[in-house]
Design an enzyme around this catalytic site. Structure first.
Site, PDB file in Angstrom:
ATOM      1  N   GLY A  77       0.816  -1.204   0.000  1.00 26.18           N
ATOM      2  CA  GLY A  77       0.000   0.000   0.000  1.00 26.18           C
ATOM      3  C   GLY A  77       0.851   1.256   0.000  1.00 26.18           C
ATOM      4  O   GLY A  77       0.547   2.239  -0.680  1.00 26.18           O
ATOM      5  N   ARG A  96       7.259   1.796   1.076  1.00 28.16           N
ATOM      6  CA  ARG A  96       7.585   0.372   1.142  1.00 28.16           C
ATOM      7  C   ARG A  96       7.932  -0.148  -0.245  1.00 28.16           C
ATOM      8  O   ARG A  96       8.786  -1.022  -0.399  1.00 28.16           O
ATOM      9  CB  ARG A  96       6.428  -0.426   1.738  1.00 28.16           C
ATOM     10  CG  ARG A  96       6.801  -1.893   2.027  1.00 28.16           C
ATOM     11  CD  ARG A  96       5.642  -2.665   2.626  1.00 28.16           C
ATOM     12  NE  ARG A  96       5.274  -2.129   3.916  1.00 28.16           N
ATOM     13  CZ  ARG A  96       4.042  -2.163   4.412  1.00 28.16           C
ATOM     14  NH1 ARG A  96       3.064  -2.693   3.713  1.00 28.16           N
ATOM     15  NH2 ARG A  96       3.788  -1.671   5.603  1.00 28.16           N
ATOM     16  N   ARG A 108       1.190  10.727  -9.089  1.00 22.95           N
ATOM     17  CA  ARG A 108       0.613  10.951  -7.759  1.00 22.95           C
ATOM     18  C   ARG A 108       1.494  10.403  -6.644  1.00 22.95           C
ATOM     19  O   ARG A 108       1.018  10.084  -5.551  1.00 22.95           O
ATOM     20  CB  ARG A 108      -0.789  10.347  -7.658  1.00 22.95           C
ATOM     21  CG  ARG A 108      -1.782  10.923  -8.652  1.00 22.95           C
ATOM     22  CD  ARG A 108      -3.192  10.468  -8.358  1.00 22.95           C
ATOM     23  NE  ARG A 108      -4.142  11.066  -9.294  1.00 22.95           N
ATOM     24  CZ  ARG A 108      -5.452  11.141  -9.079  1.00 22.95           C
ATOM     25  NH1 ARG A 108      -5.965  10.667  -7.958  1.00 22.95           N
ATOM     26  NH2 ARG A 108      -6.248  11.680  -9.970  1.00 22.95           N
ATOM     27  N   ARG A 168      -0.248  -8.756  -3.282  1.00 24.38           N
ATOM     28  CA  ARG A 168      -0.309  -7.678  -2.296  1.00 24.38           C
ATOM     29  C   ARG A 168       0.586  -8.038  -1.117  1.00 24.38           C
ATOM     30  O   ARG A 168       0.520  -9.158  -0.581  1.00 24.38           O
ATOM     31  CB  ARG A 168      -1.747  -7.470  -1.822  1.00 24.38           C
ATOM     32  CG  ARG A 168      -1.848  -6.647  -0.543  1.00 24.38           C
ATOM     33  CD  ARG A 168      -3.237  -6.126  -0.261  1.00 24.38           C
ATOM     34  NE  ARG A 168      -3.482  -5.948   1.158  1.00 24.38           N
ATOM     35  CZ  ARG A 168      -2.908  -5.029   1.930  1.00 24.38           C
ATOM     36  NH1 ARG A 168      -2.013  -4.197   1.413  1.00 24.38           N
ATOM     37  NH2 ARG A 168      -3.205  -4.945   3.215  1.00 24.38           N
ATOM     38  N   SER A 212       0.065  -4.896   5.522  1.00 21.34           N
ATOM     39  CA  SER A 212      -0.063  -5.127   6.956  1.00 21.34           C
ATOM     40  C   SER A 212      -1.515  -5.450   7.278  1.00 21.34           C
ATOM     41  O   SER A 212      -2.429  -5.116   6.521  1.00 21.34           O
ATOM     42  CB  SER A 212       0.396  -3.895   7.742  1.00 21.34           C
ATOM     43  OG  SER A 212      -0.343  -2.748   7.350  1.00 21.34           O
ATOM     44  N   ASP A 268      -0.505  -5.193  14.034  1.00 18.76           N
ATOM     45  CA  ASP A 268      -1.151  -4.879  15.310  1.00 18.76           C
ATOM     46  C   ASP A 268      -2.168  -5.969  15.625  1.00 18.76           C
ATOM     47  O   ASP A 268      -2.560  -6.742  14.745  1.00 18.76           O
ATOM     48  CB  ASP A 268      -1.825  -3.505  15.268  1.00 18.76           C
ATOM     49  CG  ASP A 268      -2.850  -3.382  14.154  1.00 18.76           C
ATOM     50  OD1 ASP A 268      -4.035  -3.248  14.466  1.00 18.76           O
ATOM     51  OD2 ASP A 268      -2.471  -3.415  12.964  1.00 18.76           O
ATOM     52  N   ARG A 288       6.613  -0.733  10.195  1.00 21.44           N
ATOM     53  CA  ARG A 288       5.759  -1.220   9.105  1.00 21.44           C
ATOM     54  C   ARG A 288       6.394  -0.943   7.750  1.00 21.44           C
ATOM     55  O   ARG A 288       6.248  -1.717   6.808  1.00 21.44           O
ATOM     56  CB  ARG A 288       4.373  -0.562   9.184  1.00 21.44           C
ATOM     57  CG  ARG A 288       3.547  -1.035  10.358  1.00 21.44           C
ATOM     58  CD  ARG A 288       2.097  -0.615  10.231  1.00 21.44           C
ATOM     59  NE  ARG A 288       1.910   0.822  10.277  1.00 21.44           N
ATOM     60  CZ  ARG A 288       1.782   1.530  11.384  1.00 21.44           C
ATOM     61  NH1 ARG A 288       1.860   0.939  12.570  1.00 21.44           N
ATOM     62  NH2 ARG A 288       1.584   2.837  11.336  1.00 21.44           N
TER      63      ARG A 288
END
Length: 248
Positions: free
Chosen positions: A24, A28, A47, A91, A94, A214, A227
Site C-alpha cells: 500500500g 515500502r 501521484r 499484495r 499489513s 497490530d 511497518r
C-alpha cells in the site's frame, strides 16, 4: 488491452514484469526496490505512487504501491492487468490480527477475503461472490514461507472499507469483530477482496500476504517505521513466489 499510459500509470508497455508486488505504502515500494531488486528502475511516479522494475534471482519483477483501500487497489490492479499484461499481483501489506494464536510479525496468507464492501456490485452478480486467491500463487507462497522459516497462517481475512470503525467508539460495535473471529477470520485489512475480484474478472492471478502489524483485541502494535522497513520476511516470501511463477 487498455491503452497505455493509463490515467494513473505513466509506464510504457513492457516496463512491468509478469509479477508485480503491491504494497500500500509508496515508501515500502521503494524499500523493496532498493533492498531486494537488482538494477531497479522507476517506471511510475504518478501521484507519488512509486513503481519500480528490476530483477530478483535473475527474474524480472516489479513492485508498485496501491495506496489504501479497495477503490485504490481496484484502479491500479485494473490498469496493470488490462494495460500492461501483468499476470500476477501479490499484495504485500499489513493487517490487524483478531485471533489469539496469531502474533505481531506473523504472516497471514489470504486464501479468501470476506468483505463489507460493495465492490462486487459492479459485476451484476446474483447473490454474493466469494473472492479467493489463485491456488498457484498460494501454493508457491506457502512453499516459500516454509523455506524462509516464516511463522505463517493460511485462511480468511476481512477486507474492510473503513479503518476507523464504530467498534472503536461503542462497545456494541465489537459484535462485528467477534462475529468475524468466531468464523475463523484471521485478520483485518483493506484491499485483498477487490484485488481478488479484479483478478477473477480478467482471468489473472492474485494473492495477499500480510504481516501482522497490530492486534485488534489486545492493543499490541508496531510503529509506522517498523511497518515501512522491517517486514522483510514477507517481502522475501513474495519475491520467491514471483520467481517460482515466472514460467507458469
Amino acid at each position: 488491452m487498455f491503452p497505455t499510459p493509463t490515467p494513473h500509470i505513466s509506464a510504457k508497455p513492457g516496463d512491468f514484469g509478469k509479477t508485480v508486488l503491491m504494497p500500500g505504502d509508496p515508501l515500502r515500494s521503494r524499500f523493496i526496490a532498493e533492498n531486494f531488486l537488482e538494477n531497479p528502475v522507476l517506471v511510475n511516479n504518478v501521484r507519488g505512487v512509486q513503481g519500480y522494475t528490476g530483477t530478483y534471482k535473475g527474474v524480472k519483477v516489479s513492485v508498485m504501491a496501491s495506496g489504501m483501500g479497495m477503490p485504490a487497489i481496484g484502479i491500479y490492479s485494473h490498469e496493470l492487468f488490462n494495460g500492461y499484461g501483468v499476470e500476477n499481483i501479490i499484495r504485500v501489506g499489513s493487517a490487524g490480527a483478531i485471533q489469539e494464536h496469531i502474533h505481531l510479525y506473523d504472516l497471514v496468507i489470504a486464501q479468501g477475503a470476506c468483505t463489507d464492501s460493495n465492490f462486487a456490485a459492479q459485476f451484476h452478480l446474483p447473490g454474493t461472490f466469494a473472492p479467493i486467491a489463485s491456488w498457484e500463487l498460494l501454493k508457491q507462497a506457502v512453499k516459500a514461507a516454509e523455506e524462509n522459516g516464516a511463522v505463517y497462517h493460511v485462511g480468511n481475512v476481512n477486507s474492510s472499507d473503513v479503518f476507523y470503525g464504530d467498534h472503536a467508539l461503542v462497545p456494541e460495535g465489537l459484535d462485528s469483530l467477534y462475529g468475524l473471529k468466531k468464523m475463523g477470520v484471521m485478520a483485518l485489512e483493506m484491499e485483498a477482496a477487490a484485488l481478488y475480484m479484479n483478478a477473477a474478472r480478467y482471468g489473472k492471478r492474485a494473492l495477499c500476504i500480510c504481516t501482522i502489524s497490530d492486534h485488534i483485541l489486545t492493543g499490541e502494535e508496531t510503529t509506522s517505521q517498523q511497518r515501512q522497513n522491517s517486514f522483510t520476511t514477507m517481502m522475501k516470501v513474495a519475491l520467491d513466489t514471483a520467481v517460482a511463477m515466472e514460467n507458469k
